[in-house]
Design a protein around this motif. Sequence first.
Motif, PDB file in Angstrom:
ATOM      1  N   VAL A 118       0.841  -1.204   0.000  1.00  0.00           N
ATOM      2  CA  VAL A 118       0.000   0.000   0.000  1.00  0.00           C
ATOM      3  C   VAL A 118       0.876   1.254   0.000  1.00  0.00           C
ATOM      4  O   VAL A 118       0.649   2.191  -0.774  1.00  0.00           O
ATOM      5  CB  VAL A 118      -0.948   0.002   1.219  1.00  0.00           C
ATOM      6  CG1 VAL A 118      -1.660   1.339   1.360  1.00  0.00           C
ATOM      7  CG2 VAL A 118      -1.957  -1.126   1.102  1.00  0.00           C
ATOM      8  N   ALA A 119       1.914   1.237   0.856  1.00  0.00           N
ATOM      9  CA  ALA A 119       2.783   2.414   0.962  1.00  0.00           C
ATOM     10  C   ALA A 119       3.548   2.657  -0.336  1.00  0.00           C
ATOM     11  O   ALA A 119       3.668   3.797  -0.794  1.00  0.00           O
ATOM     12  CB  ALA A 119       3.753   2.248   2.129  1.00  0.00           C
ATOM     13  N   PHE A 120       4.056   1.592  -0.957  1.00  0.00           N
ATOM     14  CA  PHE A 120       4.769   1.748  -2.230  1.00  0.00           C
ATOM     15  C   PHE A 120       3.833   2.293  -3.315  1.00  0.00           C
ATOM     16  O   PHE A 120       4.207   3.158  -4.100  1.00  0.00           O
ATOM     17  CB  PHE A 120       5.372   0.415  -2.706  1.00  0.00           C
ATOM     18  CG  PHE A 120       6.816   0.239  -2.317  1.00  0.00           C
ATOM     19  CD1 PHE A 120       7.797   1.003  -2.916  1.00  0.00           C
ATOM     20  CD2 PHE A 120       7.183  -0.682  -1.347  1.00  0.00           C
ATOM     21  CE1 PHE A 120       9.134   0.857  -2.554  1.00  0.00           C
ATOM     22  CE2 PHE A 120       8.514  -0.840  -0.979  1.00  0.00           C
ATOM     23  CZ  PHE A 120       9.489  -0.072  -1.586  1.00  0.00           C
ATOM     24  N   LEU A 122       1.060   4.115  -2.892  1.00  0.00           N
ATOM     25  CA  LEU A 122       0.690   5.504  -2.598  1.00  0.00           C
ATOM     26  C   LEU A 122       1.817   6.475  -2.927  1.00  0.00           C
ATOM     27  O   LEU A 122       1.574   7.635  -3.227  1.00  0.00           O
ATOM     28  CB  LEU A 122       0.302   5.647  -1.123  1.00  0.00           C
ATOM     29  CG  LEU A 122      -1.082   5.143  -0.744  1.00  0.00           C
ATOM     30  CD1 LEU A 122      -1.253   5.212   0.774  1.00  0.00           C
ATOM     31  CD2 LEU A 122      -2.173   5.958  -1.423  1.00  0.00           C
ATOM     32  N   LEU A 178       8.509   5.980   2.756  1.00  0.00           N
ATOM     33  CA  LEU A 178       7.484   5.963   1.710  1.00  0.00           C
ATOM     34  C   LEU A 178       6.399   7.015   1.949  1.00  0.00           C
ATOM     35  O   LEU A 178       5.779   7.505   1.015  1.00  0.00           O
ATOM     36  CB  LEU A 178       6.856   4.569   1.617  1.00  0.00           C
ATOM     37  CG  LEU A 178       7.782   3.484   1.066  1.00  0.00           C
ATOM     38  CD1 LEU A 178       7.149   2.108   1.220  1.00  0.00           C
ATOM     39  CD2 LEU A 178       8.112   3.748  -0.390  1.00  0.00           C
TER      40      LEU A 178
END
Lengths: 237, 106
Positions: A118-120, A122, A178
């Motif tokens: 999810v972080a990558f 976003l 991130l």
Amino acid sequence: MRSIWRTTTRVLGRDLLRDIGLVCLADTIVGISYGAIAVGSGFPIWAPMLLSVLVFAGASQFMFVGIIAAGGSPVAAVAAGLLANARHLPFGFAIGDVLGKKWSSRVVGSHLMIDESVAFALAQRDEERRRAAYWVCGIGLFVCWNVGVLAGAYAGTAISDTDAFGLDAAFPAVLLALVLPSLRDRAARLPVFFGVAVALATTPFLPAGLPVLLALVGVLAGVAAKEPAEREPEGVR
Amino acid sequence: MDPMDLIVAGGVLAVGTFAFRFAGPVLKARFTVSPKAEKLMARSAVVLLAALVAVAALTEGHEFAGFARPAGVLVGGVLAWRKAPFALVVVAAAATAALLRLAGVP
């Protein structure tokens, strides 16, 4: 397969692929320690494997194994694990688009939803990169995590203490790196500040997982403050 | 523990976790979402991830995690802020925490 790989390399670029690879490597080592801890505390080898394939969420797996090993009831272990994973619901709303429209890709993509993927996703600005980053990170982590757990379960207590390598600091550092670009957007700072404060203030008193969810009141605080969101360029999107 | 109980408990956790993950993408695809709501959802994810960073960096269970881990995360965060390569951020964070522990800092 070769052409898929080439397309992915073109879209993501070598640097981003290397970043994702590094996260996969770190998670492999954490997986080894999880497998070793689970087997070391009396679980049959298939148990940590089953959780890793079907649940695929590290923190909740550690919690589940820890509670049962400490003599807790299965109900308590499931409840704690579910509470820890409830944050995936809002995650799904935020990155739902990257999974595509087909049901099969939505099902598979949902299972690959994890903090890092999810972080990558976003952190990428354009749609194509966002999608590629999510899938490469999700698939890579799924493979590495499960291989790590299998290795750890067989190797026994080879690495039971990942803290000695500082890996417990690597996970938050990865997420922080991130998320930082999103914090350059002014309008995001107030909600983040409130959210973090609420999560930290409630951690000593509430069961694990709940404080992080409560951070969402920070978003409400941001709305209430009526920040000049319309004029600011959004950091995330 | 009885293997059957273990399988059932693990299965319930797996199904529940999948339901959390699946609900977002499905509901979002079913309803038309305004750009404003879309922006709020993206921001919610950022807030959740930031809270996760803080809780994971500073706490262990219900207690303070000690100084080595937050120090490592801080070093990683400063490097990331200065736009250092990602690999350096991760390795420096882990190495800082590991070295501090080696030196006896909890």
